[in-house]
Design an enzyme around this catalytic site. Structure first.
Site, PDB file in Angstrom:
ATOM      1  N   ASP A   9      56.441  27.475 118.819  1.00  0.00           N
ATOM      2  CA  ASP A   9      55.439  26.462 119.114  1.00  0.00           C
ATOM      3  C   ASP A   9      55.980  25.111 118.612  1.00  0.00           C
ATOM      4  O   ASP A   9      56.875  25.074 117.757  1.00  0.00           O
ATOM      5  CB  ASP A   9      54.146  26.846 118.381  1.00  0.00           C
ATOM      6  CG  ASP A   9      53.105  25.749 118.380  1.00  0.00           C
ATOM      7  OD1 ASP A   9      52.752  25.284 119.476  1.00  0.00           O
ATOM      8  OD2 ASP A   9      52.667  25.352 117.287  1.00  0.00           O
ATOM      9  N   LEU A  10      55.430  24.015 119.109  1.00  0.00           N
ATOM     10  CA  LEU A  10      55.903  22.696 118.670  1.00  0.00           C
ATOM     11  C   LEU A  10      55.018  22.077 117.588  1.00  0.00           C
ATOM     12  O   LEU A  10      55.368  22.060 116.426  1.00  0.00           O
ATOM     13  CB  LEU A  10      56.046  21.746 119.863  1.00  0.00           C
ATOM     14  CG  LEU A  10      57.194  22.075 120.841  1.00  0.00           C
ATOM     15  CD1 LEU A  10      57.248  21.060 121.976  1.00  0.00           C
ATOM     16  CD2 LEU A  10      58.533  22.145 120.119  1.00  0.00           C
ATOM     17  N   GLY A  44      51.794  24.261 124.202  1.00  0.00           N
ATOM     18  CA  GLY A  44      50.677  23.810 125.011  1.00  0.00           C
ATOM     19  C   GLY A  44      50.936  22.446 125.625  1.00  0.00           C
ATOM     20  O   GLY A  44      50.252  22.026 126.557  1.00  0.00           O
ATOM     21  N   ASP A 217      50.882  28.201 114.749  1.00  0.00           N
ATOM     22  CA  ASP A 217      49.960  27.747 113.701  1.00  0.00           C
ATOM     23  C   ASP A 217      48.514  27.630 114.156  1.00  0.00           C
ATOM     24  O   ASP A 217      47.617  27.491 113.326  1.00  0.00           O
ATOM     25  CB  ASP A 217      50.410  26.387 113.163  1.00  0.00           C
ATOM     26  CG  ASP A 217      50.173  25.270 114.164  1.00  0.00           C
ATOM     27  OD1 ASP A 217      49.552  24.248 113.807  1.00  0.00           O
ATOM     28  OD2 ASP A 217      50.605  25.395 115.326  1.00  0.00           O
TER      29      ASP A 217
END
Length: 270
Positions: A9-10, A44, A217
């Protein structure tokens, strides 16, 4: 050690709170790639605000955007790419009932498309601060079915709007909530979430589910961490995410938590 598919994820995970990738994180991910592991971004974020991060990491792997709705290899025509879209008539319908629903701003996006109906709620870094005439969301400009619909709403109306949307379009859409202080809803095609993209990558590379390592997260990482053979929550992750993960990083995203965890997990040379 078997070759691993490492899905990252970023925001809040690979990136620090300034939305930057540290030199430590770049070094560790580069080492992992050099040792034969596959590192892939699963975010996302739309492509337009993740491609610079992809490039800065020197990746050549597929990237998953819009929480699983888009899979592609940046800068290439990949014949295995996919994009799950939403019928644009749904956008027009929501646009027409925007004020009645209590939606402050509505945006529709695709891989190379961003349209919004106003700039009053735009988030710095995520949306441009001004819209050109061809970026205004209307019937004339929205010529193609979008991949994602984003809505900025009043906090106290978030659940009501979600319920109304699902009642009307629930057979064809999913409604997700952004993390963070702003009340933001995101709509994608029914059944789409990050694990869809991760499963697709694993099949493409021939990686067994047990050899997938996923980092996240927030609530939109839930399915990805649950699906992975080894799901790792960030120390700064939500209680829900930390509770369902196989492990939690010792350090947070400000302290290169992902990089230090991966360095130890893969036994990379320090």
């Amino acid at each position: 050690m078997n070759k691993k598919l490492i899905t990252i994820d970023l925001d809040g995970t690979t990136l620090n709170n300034k939305a930057e990738v540290s030199s430590t994180t770049k070094k560790v991910l580069s080492q992992a790639t050099a040792e034969g592991h596959i590192v892939s971004i699963v975010t996302g974020r739309p492509y337009r605000i993740s491609k610079q991060i992809y490039d800065s990491l020197g990746l050549t792997t597929p990237m998953i955007n819009f929480n699983g709705a888009l899979a592609h290899i940046p800068h290439k025509n990949w014949d295995k790419s996919y994009e799950y879209t939403i019928n644009r008539d749904i956008v027009f319908d929501i646009l027409n009932s925007r004020k009645e629903l209590g939606i402050n701003m509505l945006a529709a996006e695709g891989k190379h498309m961003l349209l919004a109906d106003n700039t009053s709620q735009l988030v710095e870094g995520f949306f441009p601060q001004a819209l050109k005439s061809n970026q205004i969301l209307n019937q004339q400009n929205l010529q193609h079915d979008p991949t994602s619909i984003t809505m900025f709403v009043d906090q106290d109306k978030k659940q009501l709007i979600t319920d109304r949307l699902l009642k009307k379009y629930g057979d064809v859409i999913e409604v997700n909530t952004w993390g963070g202080p702003k009340a933001v809803l995101e709509v994608v095609s029914k059944g789409i979430q990050k694990a869809v993209g991760v499963s697709y990558l694993a099949d493409y590379y021939g990686i067994a589910q047990k050899d997938i390592v996923a980092f996240g997260d927030e609530s939109n990482d839930k399915e990805m961490l649950s699906y992975a053979g080894w799901g790792v929550a960030m120390q700064n992750g939500t209680p829900e995410i930390r509770g369902l993960a196989n492990d939690v990083t010792t350090l947070n995203n400000q302290e290169n938590g992902l990089a230090h965890y991966l360095e130890d997990y893969l036994n990379l040379a320090k």
